[in-house]
Design an enzyme around this catalytic site. Structure first.
Site, PDB file in Angstrom:
ATOM      1  N   CYS A 147       0.851  -1.186   0.000  1.00 49.31           N
ATOM      2  CA  CYS A 147       0.000   0.000   0.000  1.00 49.31           C
ATOM      3  C   CYS A 147       0.888   1.238   0.000  1.00 49.31           C
ATOM      4  O   CYS A 147       1.809   1.352   0.825  1.00 49.31           O
ATOM      5  CB  CYS A 147      -0.903  -0.001   1.229  1.00 49.31           C
ATOM      6  SG  CYS A 147      -1.900   1.497   1.409  1.00 49.31           S
ATOM      7  N   CYS A 171       0.434   3.124   3.597  1.00 44.54           N
ATOM      8  CA  CYS A 171       0.911   2.653   4.907  1.00 44.54           C
ATOM      9  C   CYS A 171       1.929   1.529   4.821  1.00 44.54           C
ATOM     10  O   CYS A 171       2.358   1.017   5.843  1.00 44.54           O
ATOM     11  CB  CYS A 171      -0.276   2.218   5.756  1.00 44.54           C
ATOM     12  SG  CYS A 171      -1.093   0.719   5.144  1.00 44.54           S
ATOM     13  N   CYS A 174      -7.252  -1.191   1.553  1.00 48.08           N
ATOM     14  CA  CYS A 174      -6.188  -1.671   2.423  1.00 48.08           C
ATOM     15  C   CYS A 174      -6.766  -1.956   3.806  1.00 48.08           C
ATOM     16  O   CYS A 174      -7.489  -1.130   4.374  1.00 48.08           O
ATOM     17  CB  CYS A 174      -5.077  -0.620   2.511  1.00 48.08           C
ATOM     18  SG  CYS A 174      -3.779  -1.032   3.704  1.00 48.08           S
ATOM     19  N   CYS A 210      -4.981   0.829   6.492  1.00 48.29           N
ATOM     20  CA  CYS A 210      -5.276   2.274   6.499  1.00 48.29           C
ATOM     21  C   CYS A 210      -6.624   2.611   5.847  1.00 48.29           C
ATOM     22  O   CYS A 210      -7.049   3.762   5.885  1.00 48.29           O
ATOM     23  CB  CYS A 210      -4.163   3.065   5.822  1.00 48.29           C
ATOM     24  SG  CYS A 210      -4.052   2.867   4.031  1.00 48.29           S
ATOM     25  N   CYS A 243      -8.860  -5.518  -9.626  1.00 46.75           N
ATOM     26  CA  CYS A 243      -8.442  -4.474 -10.563  1.00 46.75           C
ATOM     27  C   CYS A 243      -7.969  -3.286  -9.711  1.00 46.75           C
ATOM     28  O   CYS A 243      -8.788  -2.573  -9.130  1.00 46.75           O
ATOM     29  CB  CYS A 243      -9.615  -4.099 -11.455  1.00 46.75           C
ATOM     30  SG  CYS A 243      -9.183  -3.018 -12.804  1.00 46.75           S
TER      31      CYS A 243
END
Length: 177
Positions: free
Chosen positions: A93, A96, A141, A144, A164
């Site tokens: 991510c 984070c 995510c 976060c 996607c």
């Protein structure tokens, strides 16, 4: 035959309806301004372990990353260098650094966005997205809450899923040789 009385009765609801629409539009606009200013001053409360204020997110992320991860935007297709990433490694991510996807699960979907058939265990969460007059599964995510993209049911075996994902929402760390 329509009398003057009937004509005036029909005109009032139409005029009232239009006035009501204008008033509602003004209220929505004003309330939106108030909400934005409150969020900018404080940490946005969420059920996710990583929490930052809007200002902290804006300082950390590029404008494109902020638009996708925090405002649920979508990058233009075929613009991410991660679309063509083929080395062994892990996608993280961009907000984070949570590990999200192993490159071994990546495939060429032909859509213009990096696509995976599954995420790492516990790395992402999902929720229903009813924007744009359709129902989709949004993927975010797990640490976060950053918006990553959407999941569709047209992927390859073994899952049949296509995650996607916006490339701008991720970073890539190759495995050490």
């Amino acid at each position: 035959m329509m009398t003057d009385r009937n004509r005036s009765i029909k005109a009032i609801p139409r005029r009232g309806f239009l006035q009501g629409l204008l008033g509602l539009g003004a209220l929505v606009g004003l309330s939106g301004l108030g909400i934005r200013s409150l969020q900018a001053e404080s940490v946005v409360k969420s059920p996710f372990p990583v929490q930052k204020s809007v200002q902290e997110w804006k300082q950390q992320l590029t404008p494109e990353q902020y638009a996708v991860l925090r405002e649920h935007d979508t990058e233009r297709p075929n613009t991410s260098p991660l679309l063509h990433e083929k080395r062994a490694g892990i996608f993280h991510c961009a907000g984070c650094d949570n590990e999200l996807y192993d490159n071994a699960t990546k495939f060429d979907s032909g859509t213009g966005w990096p696509s995976f058939y599954q995420a790492l265990e516990g790395a992402v969460g999902t929720q229903e997205d009813r924007s744009w007059f359709m129902s989709r599964v949004e993927v975010h995510c797990a640490d976060c809450g950053g918006h990553l993209g959407h999941i569709f049911d047209d992927g390859p075996a073994p899952t049949g899923k296509r995650h996607c994902i916006n490339g701008v929402a991720m970073t890539f760390k190759p495995k050490a040789a």
